[in-house]
Design a protein around this motif. Structure first.
Motif, PDB file in Angstrom:
ATOM      1  N   GLN A 162       0.838  -1.197   0.000  1.00  0.00           N
ATOM      2  CA  GLN A 162       0.000   0.000   0.000  1.00  0.00           C
ATOM      3  C   GLN A 162       0.875   1.250   0.000  1.00  0.00           C
ATOM      4  O   GLN A 162       0.612   2.224  -0.697  1.00  0.00           O
ATOM      5  N   LYS A 166       1.197   4.201  -2.773  1.00  0.00           N
ATOM      6  CA  LYS A 166       0.933   5.584  -2.401  1.00  0.00           C
ATOM      7  C   LYS A 166       2.113   6.468  -2.800  1.00  0.00           C
ATOM      8  O   LYS A 166       1.944   7.496  -3.432  1.00  0.00           O
ATOM      9  N   ASN A 167       3.295   6.026  -2.448  1.00  0.00           N
ATOM     10  CA  ASN A 167       4.476   6.846  -2.723  1.00  0.00           C
ATOM     11  C   ASN A 167       4.829   6.887  -4.192  1.00  0.00           C
ATOM     12  O   ASN A 167       5.269   7.903  -4.696  1.00  0.00           O
ATOM     13  N   ARG A 226       6.692   5.140   6.995  1.00  0.00           N
ATOM     14  CA  ARG A 226       5.594   5.256   7.941  1.00  0.00           C
ATOM     15  C   ARG A 226       6.031   4.572   9.225  1.00  0.00           C
ATOM     16  O   ARG A 226       6.838   3.660   9.194  1.00  0.00           O
TER      17      ARG A 226
ATOM     18  N   PRO B  16      -7.890   1.568   0.754  1.00  0.00           N
ATOM     19  CA  PRO B  16      -7.476   2.841   1.365  1.00  0.00           C
ATOM     20  C   PRO B  16      -6.286   3.468   0.635  1.00  0.00           C
ATOM     21  O   PRO B  16      -5.374   2.756   0.217  1.00  0.00           O
ATOM     22  N   GLU B  17      -6.318   4.753   0.508  1.00  0.00           N
ATOM     23  CA  GLU B  17      -5.232   5.522  -0.095  1.00  0.00           C
ATOM     24  C   GLU B  17      -4.892   5.059  -1.502  1.00  0.00           C
ATOM     25  O   GLU B  17      -3.735   5.020  -1.899  1.00  0.00           O
ATOM     26  N   SER B  18      -5.915   4.641  -2.252  1.00  0.00           N
ATOM     27  CA  SER B  18      -5.664   4.256  -3.647  1.00  0.00           C
ATOM     28  C   SER B  18      -6.963   4.475  -4.415  1.00  0.00           C
ATOM     29  O   SER B  18      -8.014   4.673  -3.811  1.00  0.00           O
ATOM     30  N   ASP B  19      -6.887   4.439  -5.744  1.00  0.00           N
ATOM     31  CA  ASP B  19      -8.131   4.632  -6.492  1.00  0.00           C
ATOM     32  C   ASP B  19      -8.691   3.296  -6.972  1.00  0.00           C
ATOM     33  O   ASP B  19      -9.493   3.246  -7.892  1.00  0.00           O
TER      34      ASP B  19
END
Lengths: 297, 248
Positions: A162, A166-167, A226, B16-19
């Motif tokens: 994840q 994100k990054n 994180r 979460p935190e993605s499309d």
């Protein structure tokens, strides 16, 4: 034939919806008192938090802390002969086994995530895990930018994937994602050159490096992507039991006993191979010990 | 005292935190599972038929090759075979070739899984094809040869058309197996259906593993059952009236 199949499907559906009527949560302490047993969930290879030693006995930093909670429960219930039942759990089974009452405490390396708080509760954070990456020593990778065009391995079911996604987007670099089924295999991917980097909790990386044939051939690099608070997991909506857990942990932190435990598991040789992880306490963990909290991320 | 919060809508949630959404993960996983199984089945059917025929030939060396193949690929667990193809082979090959396999080969996980699963299943298909040929009355082969067919023509026009019809039921099982066995490919990092299930139920939020596992089980059931029905249809259509009754 088709009608039979439909009936079978309907039967399966009924079985599942029947269990959906969750019973009221009774207190864990009452349950322990009634059964005379406390069920402690442990991991099998989360070094040094909760893992099996050469005699297949679960040991580790989280286990030591859990035994302190067990002692507190014994005192609270006035049951010195309370039986401890050790139950192995995995990342996929820990939440169902907690919610269905199989385990009363989960002592592993479970991140306290807000999503999980919908199902379970956590004691105050006992560790804070910075997420970083491991590369072969000597490769020119120090930051996320350097990962552009490189292959990065992720273990199935982990949060670092994840994090990369994100990054990757935020920093507009192009990373080739490859996958492995567990951390040992992810590390092997870096070792054999299939992947250039493995992003994971620093402590797990340190354990993998320490156990490798040539620890000097690897380096943990890059910024903290994180910091995840690890917590001992318990059932939700059980304030009396949570108080026992939190009070015990806060006591260990306040008395400074936690420093001894940290020394024992992170800065000294540990079984089964007598390897020293040699990982000094991070500022994040120092802060978590000074200000105990069960806040999730 | 179950306090599990059931939420079947969990697969419709956004990651979460993605499309992306979880159902999209399951969909791509299902896609890889089907693609892997079908591609591997092509290898298994072609190579398996060849090996099966080899084992029934009068030539000793050729039937030995067939037997050796079957015994090697049938006696090593599939997951170990995949590990050997994926992790061991590149280390044994010349460095340049090994590096190419590790870094530049197109779709390394997919090709390795297709290849490994295909070779493994071929050994099992070979045994079924061989059994089908051996189940035919010996007179059929002799009749073919007596009519002036070469051995190859006898296999092509007399033996194999009947043998394949006889072994459709076990081949159906094998075809279903290849879909289920493809789950092993998660061990080498192919993002197939079981991989995606582990990805969602592992350290990932959401914390509703049971629903995801159930949905994935249902997807496998639907895929395998469809294969079963398609094969039953083929069996019915290819039936030789009065010769193979189809078990009814």
């Amino acid at each position: 034939m088709f009608r039979k199949a439909t009936l079978m499907m309907a039967a399966i559906g009924c079985a599942f919806s029947a269990t959906a009527f969750a019973e009221d949560a009774t207190s864990t302490l009452q349950k322990i008192k009634a059964s005379g047993v406390i069920n402690v969930g442990h991991r099998e290879s989360s070094i040094p938090f909760s893992y099996l030693d050469d005699k297949q006995k679960p040991i580790g930093y989280s286990m030591d802390l859990c035994y302190k909670i067990v002692d507190a429960v014994k005192k609270e219930l006035n049951m010195p002969g309370l039986k401890v039942n050790l139950v192995p759990v995995t990342s996929a089974t820990r939440i169902p086994l907690m919610t269905n009452g199989t385990v009363d405490l989960e002592c592993g390396s479970t991140s306290n995530l807000l999503e999980r708080q919908k199902q379970v509760a956590f004691g105050v954070a006992t560790y804070v895990a910075p997420v970083r990456m491991v590369v072969k020593a000597g490769t020119k990778i120090d930051s996320l930018d350097d990962l552009n065009g490189k292959a990065v391995v992720t273990t199935t079911g982990t949060t670092s994937d994840q994090l990369i996604r994100k990054n990757e987007k935020g920093m507009s670099i192009d990373v080739k994602n490859v996958y492995a089924k567990d951390h040992a295999e992810s590390f092997l991917m870096v070792e054999t050159g299939r992947a250039d980097a493995f992003v994971m909790d620093e402590i797990l990386l340190a354990g993998l490096i320490a156990n490798s044939k040539n620890p000097k051939a690897f380096a943990i690099v890059g910024p903290t992507l994180r910091a995840e608070p690890y917590g001992i997991m318990l059932r939700k909506d059980d304030p009396t039991f949570k108080k026992v857990v939190d009070d015990t942990l806060k006591g260990v932190m306040k008395s400074g006993e936690i420093n001894k435990l940290y020394q024992k598991w992170f800065l000294s040789p540990i079984p089964p191979k007598n390897i020293n992880l040699n990982l000094p306490m991070s500022p994040e963990l120092k802060n978590a010990i000074a200000n105990p909290s069960d806040k999730g991320v | 005292m179950s306090t599990y919060q059931w939420d079947w809508g969990v697969v419709l949630q956004q990651v979460p935190e993605s499309d992306e959404f979880y159902y999209q993960w399951l969909a791509t996983g299902l896609g890889w599972t089907v693609a892997t199984a079908l591609s591997a089945w092509v290898i298994a059917l072609l190579l398996g038929s060849l090996i099966g025929v080899l084992r029934t030939l009068p030539s000793k060396p050729l039937s030995f090759i067939g037997t050796a193949y079957v015994e090697i690929f049938r006696n090593i667990p599939l997951i170990v075979q995949l590990f050997i193809w994926y992790f061991v082979l590149p280390e044994l090959l010349p460095t340049a070739l090994g590096d190419w396999m590790k870094r530049d080969m197109p779709l390394p996980e997919f090709s390795t899984a297709v290849f490994g699963l295909g070779l493994f299943t071929a050994a099992r298909v070979a045994e079924q094809v061989r059994t089908g040929i051996l189940a035919l009355p010996r007179g059929q082969k002799n009749a073919g040869l007596a009519l002036g067919f070469t051995l190859g023509q006898t296999y092509r026009y007399v033996l194999l058309p009947m043998a394949y019809r006889i072994v459709i039921p076990p081949l159906t099982s094998e075809f279903m197996n290849i879909f289920k066995n493809s789950a092993v490919a998660l061990a080498i990092g192919l993002t197939e259906l079981t991989f995606q299930m582990k990805q969602i139920t592992g350290d990932y939020a959401p914390a509703n593993p049971i629903e995801v596992m159930t949905i994935v089980s249902a997807l496998y059931l639907i895929v395998a059952f469809s294969v079963n029905r398609i094969m039953a249809f083929i069996e019915k259509k290819t039936r030789v009236p009065g010769y193979i009754s189809g078990g009814k």
